[in-house]
Design an enzyme around this catalytic site. Structure first.
Site, mmCIF file in Angstrom:
data_model
loop_
_atom_site.group_PDB
_atom_site.id
_atom_site.type_symbol
_atom_site.label_atom_id
_atom_site.label_comp_id
_atom_site.label_asym_id
_atom_site.label_seq_id
_atom_site.Cartn_x
_atom_site.Cartn_y
_atom_site.Cartn_z
ATOM 1 N N ARG A 196 49.217 35.765 43.930
ATOM 2 C CA ARG A 196 48.863 34.700 42.980
ATOM 3 C C ARG A 196 49.715 33.437 43.162
ATOM 4 O O ARG A 196 49.970 32.715 42.233
ATOM 5 C CB ARG A 196 48.955 35.210 41.534
ATOM 6 C CG ARG A 196 48.043 36.392 41.232
ATOM 7 C CD ARG A 196 46.583 36.031 41.433
ATOM 8 N NE ARG A 196 45.705 37.168 41.173
ATOM 9 C CZ ARG A 196 45.172 37.950 42.106
ATOM 10 N NH1 ARG A 196 45.422 37.707 43.391
ATOM 11 N NH2 ARG A 196 44.390 38.953 41.789
ATOM 12 N N SER A 244 42.421 37.166 33.138
ATOM 13 C CA SER A 244 43.732 37.799 32.928
ATOM 14 C C SER A 244 44.765 36.754 32.528
ATOM 15 O O SER A 244 44.927 35.742 33.203
ATOM 16 C CB SER A 244 44.190 38.503 34.206
ATOM 17 O OG SER A 244 43.311 39.559 34.539
ATOM 18 N N GLU A 246 49.798 34.319 34.159
ATOM 19 C CA GLU A 246 48.994 33.821 35.268
ATOM 20 C C GLU A 246 48.331 32.503 34.867
ATOM 21 O O GLU A 246 48.181 31.593 35.674
ATOM 22 C CB GLU A 246 47.935 34.870 35.616
ATOM 23 C CG GLU A 246 47.093 34.554 36.819
ATOM 24 C CD GLU A 246 46.217 35.729 37.204
ATOM 25 O OE1 GLU A 246 45.059 35.478 37.596
ATOM 26 O OE2 GLU A 246 46.671 36.889 37.109
#
Length: 344
Positions: free
Chosen positions: A195, A251, A326
């Site tokens: 990520r 998420s 995130e």
């Protein structure tokens, strides 16, 4: 006073850009030109959480030349500046964003397929790209089925699912810096990790930030029906696990490998902490998947940040670990930080 859909709203000139009001700024941008310009555009219309006040000016370029022209303008005028795609991983402030928000979306979404190579602009919608890959019998991106963002955002975040990420298929990325430099990065130069990518760094040196214009990707030959069946399987799995009936950003917390080894994925950690269904204002931890925060209707960014802060504190009290986000929060100047750094 300015009128928006029948109501008046006072909006003083933005601090960094001298005396330009939103309407004067919009007129200036249209004359350059830099694309489609929308003054005082509600940002809740441009993110999957459906949260956020107005941007002074939202600009949607159609060409690389317009992107570069806009970058040169905001740098020369010292105008606050934020780049977005579909806004699926962003939380906008309730008071909106001063200066210019550039959206690379539908007007910046051309793509071409030659053999197993795909060239695509950053604004292409990932589900559209995924469908066209299946039609062409190209495999390797099935994990992205159902991810509702743009390719530029996916590359920037090195996003994906099922333990796969966009960087696996990247050959090169075209980008422009906020200093106006145009460059093509090889896969190795992109700095892909979980990520993460080069295109998120460094946050405290705006002139070194890169805007993803497009990418060249490689895939494997396969039978179109087999690719389509796998995409349908992935979509079905997502529909069964994720709350798709209410606005959300996907998420919220990262699935950090060290935390996963200690206590499992963030959804399980939050559920085990007894936080499923926890609500602050119009924001709620989903009862279907605890790593999702849904907008019940009328949620504010303040509600979401307060709920993120509550989840982090409760989890830390239980297992001694701080969950990181995130999702990114944009402040009123367009500066992006992980939402975990902005919550109370």
């Amino acid at each position: 006073m300015l009128t928006i859909r029948g109501r008046e709203q006072s909006r003083p000139p933005f601090a960094k850009g001298g005396t330009k009001t939103p309407m004067i700024l919009a007129d200036t941008l249209r004359k350059l030109p830099v694309g489609v310009v929308s003054p005082l555009e509600p940002l809740k219309k441009h993110c999957s959480w459906k949260i956020g006040g107005p941007a002074d000016a939202l600009v949607q370029p159609r060409t690389e030349e317009e992107v570069i022209r806009l970058v040169e303008f905001v740098r020369g005028e010292n105008v606050p500046f934020l780049v977005i795609g579909k806004g699926t991983n962003l939380l906008f402030p309730d008071g909106g964003i001063r200066g210019v928000v550039m959206k690379l979306g539908r007007l910046f979404s051309d793509f071409s397929i030659a053999g197993t190579e795909v060239r695509a602009r950053g604004g292409i919608w990932v589900p559209k790209l995924v469908k066209n890959l299946a039609d062409a019998g190209l495999s390797g991106f099935e994990h992205a089925a159902g991810i509702p963002g743009s390719l530029g955002g996916l590359v920037t975040m090195n996003g994906g699912s099922l333990r796969h990420s966009a960087g696996e298929n990247i050959r090169s990325v075209d980008a422009v810096s906020l200093a106006g430099e145009r460059r093509t990065f090889t896969k190795d130069e992109c700095g892909f990790s979980y990520r993460r990518s080069l295109f998120q760094d460094p946050p405290d040196m705006p002139e070194k930030r890169w805007i993803v214009l497009g990418a060249v990707l490689d895939f494997r030959r396969s039978e179109p029906g087999a690719v389509r069946r796998e995409q349908i399987r992935v979509l079905g799995e997502r529909r069964g696990k994720f709350p798709l009936d209410l606005p959300n950003c996907g998420s919220v917390f990262t699935n950090d490998p060290a935390v996963y080894e200690l206590a499992g994925p963030p959804g399980k950690i939050i559920e085990d902490t007894g936080l499923k269904g926890e609500t602050v204002g119009g924001a709620r931890v989903s009862s279907l998947h605890a790593n999702f925060i849904v907008n019940l209707g009328g949620a504010s960014s303040r509600d979401v940040l307060a709920l993120i802060g509550l989840v982090r504190r409760r989890v830390h009290d239980r297992i001694g670990v701080w969950l990181d986000c995130e999702v990114r929060y944009a402040d009123e100047t367009g500066k992006l930080v992980p939402a975990s750094e902005a919550c109370p």
